[in-house]
Design an enzyme around this catalytic site. Structure first.
Site, mmCIF file in Angstrom:
data_model
loop_
_atom_site.group_PDB
_atom_site.id
_atom_site.type_symbol
_atom_site.label_atom_id
_atom_site.label_comp_id
_atom_site.label_asym_id
_atom_site.label_seq_id
_atom_site.Cartn_x
_atom_site.Cartn_y
_atom_site.Cartn_z
ATOM 1 N N PRO A 90 0.821 -1.192 0.000
ATOM 2 C CA PRO A 90 0.000 0.000 0.000
ATOM 3 C C PRO A 90 0.857 1.244 0.000
ATOM 4 O O PRO A 90 1.689 1.426 0.881
ATOM 5 C CB PRO A 90 -0.792 -0.101 1.310
ATOM 6 C CG PRO A 90 -0.360 -1.355 1.966
ATOM 7 C CD PRO A 90 0.877 -1.806 1.329
ATOM 8 N N GLU A 91 0.645 2.058 -0.978
ATOM 9 C CA GLU A 91 1.284 3.361 -1.023
ATOM 10 C C GLU A 91 0.192 4.391 -0.739
ATOM 11 O O GLU A 91 -0.910 4.019 -0.346
ATOM 12 C CB GLU A 91 1.949 3.562 -2.393
ATOM 13 C CG GLU A 91 2.917 2.422 -2.724
ATOM 14 C CD GLU A 91 3.635 2.580 -4.060
ATOM 15 O OE1 GLU A 91 3.920 3.726 -4.458
ATOM 16 O OE2 GLU A 91 3.907 1.557 -4.710
#
Length: 284
Positions: free
Chosen positions: A2-3
Site C-alpha cells: 500500500p502506497e
DNA sequence: CGGCAAACCTGCGAGC
DNA sequence: TGCTCGCAGGTTTGCC
C-alpha cells in the site's frame, strides 16, 4: 503494497463506515507485528467512539474520543476490511492472519489482516502523536501545499542518490513507494537512475505535476490491487490496469505505443534491490 | 552522512 | 505432483 493512494482509499472507506461508531468488542489474535502491539489494547479500545479517520504518509490515523489515536501501517501485505454484520449473524472466527477484529455498535466489523506482519498497530495519545517515533521524521505530503519545485530543489540539492530512490525516501517526500515512483518518473520524462541533485527546477516541477496526477488518478481508481490490497469494503482497486510502465517489461509505453515508434520497449532495472520500470525512449 | 545490503515475514508462481 | 528459488506494494538497522 500500500502506497499513498491505497492508504487514502482505506481511510475514506473506514471513515464512511465508522464515523460515530462505538467499539463494542475487540479480538486480538497476534501481538508480534513489525512492532509489538500495545499492551491491553482490547481493554483500552472498548467503549471508545470513532471521531475521524485520516492519513499521514502511509499511516492510517483513527481519532478516538478522549484524545487518543489508533494508528495503523499496512506494511507490504496488510489489509483493513470493514463489513457490516447482521446482529443475528453468528460472529465469524478469525481467519488466517487476522490479527485484530473490532466490532462496533453500528453492526460493522473491522479486520486487520497482514500475512507478512510488516504492518504496525499502535494506540497513542493525540498530543503525543507529533512525537511518535514513526511519524517524526516524515517528509512532505506530495498532495500538500509544500510540494513545490523550489522546495524540492533545496531538498534534493547535492544528492547523488538516484532520483527514484530519493523519491521513495519517506524522510523527504512521503507516500510514494515502488509503483508510483516508476509511474511518476515516466510521466515526468525523467530517467530513474539520474541523481536527484542533477534534476533541474523545471524537471522537478514536472515531477511534482506527474506525482500529483498519478496519485490522484490512483485514488480515484480505489488504488492498485496487485495481490493483497483491497479497499476497506473488500473491493479491488483497479489502477493497476492504468500502469504506464510498472510490471510491463518489454511492452511499449503508452507514448511509444500510440506513436507506433520502434523502441526497445519498457526496461526493468534493479535499484536499491527493487524493480524499476521505465521507457528509455521517453525518459531522459 | 551516504549508500547499500540484509533483516523482518509469508505466499505465490516459475522452473525443474 | 512436489520441491526449491526468487520475488513481492515497506521500513529499519547495521556495516562500510
Amino acid at each position: 503494497m500500500p502506497e499513498l493512494p491505497e492508504v487514502e482509499t482505506v481511510c475514506r472507506g473506514l471513515l464512511r463506515a465508522l464515523q460515530g461508531a462505538k467499539v463494542l468488542h475487540v479480538g486480538q489474535y497476534r501481538k508480534d507485528l513489525r512492532l509489538p502491539m500495545p499492551p491491553r489494547l482490547a481493554t483500552r479500545l472498548v467503549g471508545k467512539t470513532i471521531r475521524n479517520v485520516r492519513r499521514r504518509a502511509k499511516y492510517i490515523l483513527i481519532d478516538l474520543d478522549q484524545d487518543e489515536v489508533l494508528l495503523f501501517h499496512l506494511g507490504m501485505s496488510g489489509r483493513i476490511i470493514v463489513r457490516s454484520t447482521k446482529s443475528s449473524e453468528k460472529q465469524e472466527r478469525p481467519g488466517k492472519h487476522d490479527h485484530l477484529i473490532l466490532r462496533f455498535d453500528n453492526g460493522c466489523e473491522v479486520r486487520f489482516n497482514d500475512p507478512r506482519r510488516f504492518g504496525v498497530c499502535d494506540l497513542v495519545a493525540c498530543e503525543a502523536l507529533d512525537r511518535h517515533p514513526l511519524l517524526t521524521h516524515l517528509g512532505l505530503e506530495p498532495l500538500g501545499p509544500k510540494m513545490r519545485a523550489d522546495i524540492l530543489v533545496e531538498l534534493f540539492a547535492g544528492k547523488k542518490a538516484a532520483i527514484k530512490d530519493v523519491l521513495m525516501d519517506q524522510r523527504l517526500v512521503v507516500g510514494i513507494g515502488n509503483i508510483y515512483a516508476s509511474e511518476s518518473l515516466f510521466w515526468a520524462g525523467i530517467k530513474p537512475i539520474r541523481s536527484a541533485g542533477s534534476c533541474t527546477k523545471q524537471e522537478l516541477a514536472r515531477l511534482i505535476k506527474a506525482v500529483q496526477k498519478v496519485l490522484k488518478a490512483a485514488i480515484r481508481a480505489g488504488g492498485s490491487s496487485l495481490r493483497d490490497y483491497r479497499q476497506a469494503d473488500g473491493e479491488l482497486g483497479y489502477f493497476q490496469h492504468h500502469f504506464a510502465v510498472y510490471d510491463r517489461e518489454g511492452e511499449f509505453c503508452p507514448g511509444c505505443n500510440c506513436e507506433k515508434k520502434r523502441t526497445s520497449g519498457i526496461q526493468r532495472i534493479v535499484q536499491g534491490g527493487r524493480s524499476t520500470y521505465y521507457c528509455p525512449f521517453k525518459q531522459v
